[in-house]
Motif scaffolding. Sequence first.
Motif, short mmCIF file in Angstrom:
data_model
loop_
_atom_site.label_atom_id
_atom_site.label_comp_id
_atom_site.label_asym_id
_atom_site.label_seq_id
_atom_site.Cartn_x
_atom_site.Cartn_y
_atom_site.Cartn_z
N SER A 151 33.92 42.37 71.88
CA SER A 151 34.57 41.25 71.21
C SER A 151 35.69 40.63 72.03
N PHE A 152 36.18 41.34 73.04
CA PHE A 152 37.18 40.80 73.96
C PHE A 152 36.62 40.61 75.37
N GLY A 153 35.34 40.77 75.51
CA GLY A 153 34.71 40.76 76.82
C GLY A 153 34.43 39.36 77.35
N PRO A 154 33.67 39.26 78.43
CA PRO A 154 33.37 37.99 79.08
C PRO A 154 32.76 36.97 78.11
N GLY A 155 33.26 35.75 78.17
CA GLY A 155 32.72 34.67 77.36
C GLY A 155 33.32 34.54 75.98
N GLU A 156 34.18 35.49 75.58
CA GLU A 156 34.73 35.46 74.23
C GLU A 156 36.05 34.67 74.15
N PHE A 157 36.77 34.56 75.27
CA PHE A 157 38.05 33.86 75.29
C PHE A 157 38.13 32.97 76.53
N ASP A 158 38.85 31.87 76.38
CA ASP A 158 39.11 30.97 77.50
C ASP A 158 40.55 31.17 77.93
N ALA A 159 40.75 31.86 79.05
CA ALA A 159 42.09 32.18 79.52
C ALA A 159 42.80 30.97 80.12
N LYS A 160 42.05 29.91 80.39
CA LYS A 160 42.64 28.74 81.06
C LYS A 160 42.77 27.53 80.14
N ALA A 161 42.53 27.72 78.85
CA ALA A 161 42.58 26.60 77.92
C ALA A 161 43.99 26.00 77.85
N VAL A 162 44.08 24.68 77.86
CA VAL A 162 45.38 24.00 77.76
C VAL A 162 45.72 23.68 76.32
N SER A 163 44.74 23.70 75.44
CA SER A 163 44.95 23.55 74.01
C SER A 163 43.95 24.45 73.30
N CYS A 164 44.22 24.76 72.04
CA CYS A 164 43.37 25.74 71.34
C CYS A 164 43.15 25.32 69.90
N ASP A 165 41.90 25.15 69.51
CA ASP A 165 41.56 24.77 68.14
C ASP A 165 41.16 25.97 67.29
N THR A 166 41.13 27.16 67.89
CA THR A 166 40.77 28.37 67.14
C THR A 166 42.03 29.21 66.95
N PHE A 167 42.16 30.28 67.67
CA PHE A 167 43.43 31.01 67.73
C PHE A 167 43.64 31.51 69.15
N GLU A 168 44.88 31.74 69.49
CA GLU A 168 45.22 32.13 70.85
C GLU A 168 45.92 33.48 70.84
N VAL A 169 45.48 34.36 71.71
CA VAL A 169 46.11 35.66 71.92
C VAL A 169 46.31 35.83 73.42
N VAL A 170 46.77 36.99 73.82
CA VAL A 170 47.08 37.17 75.23
C VAL A 170 45.86 36.98 76.12
N GLU A 171 44.67 37.26 75.60
CA GLU A 171 43.44 37.09 76.39
C GLU A 171 43.08 35.62 76.57
N GLY A 172 43.67 34.74 75.76
CA GLY A 172 43.37 33.32 75.84
C GLY A 172 43.01 32.74 74.50
N CYS A 173 42.36 31.60 74.53
CA CYS A 173 41.93 30.91 73.32
C CYS A 173 40.54 31.42 72.92
N ALA A 174 40.39 31.84 71.68
CA ALA A 174 39.08 32.32 71.22
C ALA A 174 38.06 31.19 71.30
N GLU A 175 36.93 31.48 71.93
CA GLU A 175 35.86 30.49 72.00
C GLU A 175 35.32 30.19 70.60
N PRO A 176 34.91 28.95 70.36
CA PRO A 176 34.41 28.59 69.01
C PRO A 176 33.22 29.42 68.56
N ASP A 177 32.43 29.94 69.52
CA ASP A 177 31.28 30.76 69.15
C ASP A 177 31.55 32.25 69.33
N SER A 178 32.81 32.65 69.46
CA SER A 178 33.14 34.06 69.67
C SER A 178 33.04 34.84 68.37
#
Length: 280
Positions: A151-178
């Motif tokens: 659930s925190f692995g590759p493809g689940e978060f965008d670490a380089k997102a400049v804005s976030c429409d889901t939620f953001e944690v230290v790993e990055g912005c949660a992908e919409p399909d995560s």
Amino acid sequence: MRRLLPPLLITLALVGLFWAVGAAVLGGGLVDEVDAYNDRVTDATLEYVEEDEDFGEVVVHDVLADASLDPEPDAATAAVWDLWVRLVGAEVAAESISQFRVGDSDESDTLAYVYQGDNPQVFTLAVNLATADDEQLMVATLVHEYAHVFSFGPGEFDAKAVSCDTFEVVEGCAEPDSYLWAFYDAFWSGYDEHPDLENVDADIGYEFYLANEEDFVSDYAATNIGEDFAESFMTFVLEDDWSTDTDTVTGAKLEFFTQYPELVALREQMRAGAAEELGL
């Protein structure tokens, strides 16, 4: 992402369902190996020994491309690693875990943990052998930790997102399909207030649990979104049937995973891999 031994152990609060971790003892000499852990740290392995915040001294093993360990593990370590490989598969074990850290601390209330290092594509897995003599608890713990991995692995978060429409944690912005965004949207978005999604304060989590006890499969699940997901997935794997409880929040959390064919297949793989330990 530490899995702790909470005051209520890992009570699974499904309405009409109760699964308690058994106290079965591992065979094959594993208990003797665990008891003799300190004697096993010989001069040959001293170079692989490090200090660990939770477990004291740990032996650090690199995970090789064929899912074997370097240095060669002792019997207790090999048994736990073999269980992990049986649960997740050798290819996944080799691809997702770079190091396996093994300690033996009766004083620690941490069962196991995973974390990402400099390379976010892989994790380190650490296990406390002090709990390895309870084989069902060890299965539950490893299933929980693997839920963190995928659930925190590759493809689940965008670490380089400049804005976030889901939620953001230290790993990055949660992908919409995560997985975690879907879980959050289904089960956490409706609370007027909830702990920070990365909360690690056990007292805050427990207060949230007491206020919403029927919503969580364990008190530890209320700590943060990641622990709720991992505890719920663990219960999804271990429970035989929850069909009569899908109208409850905890039952709905187990049913949540059935929308993902890959997780249904993973459940069957894990139950088959640990059939002996689980008595299936």
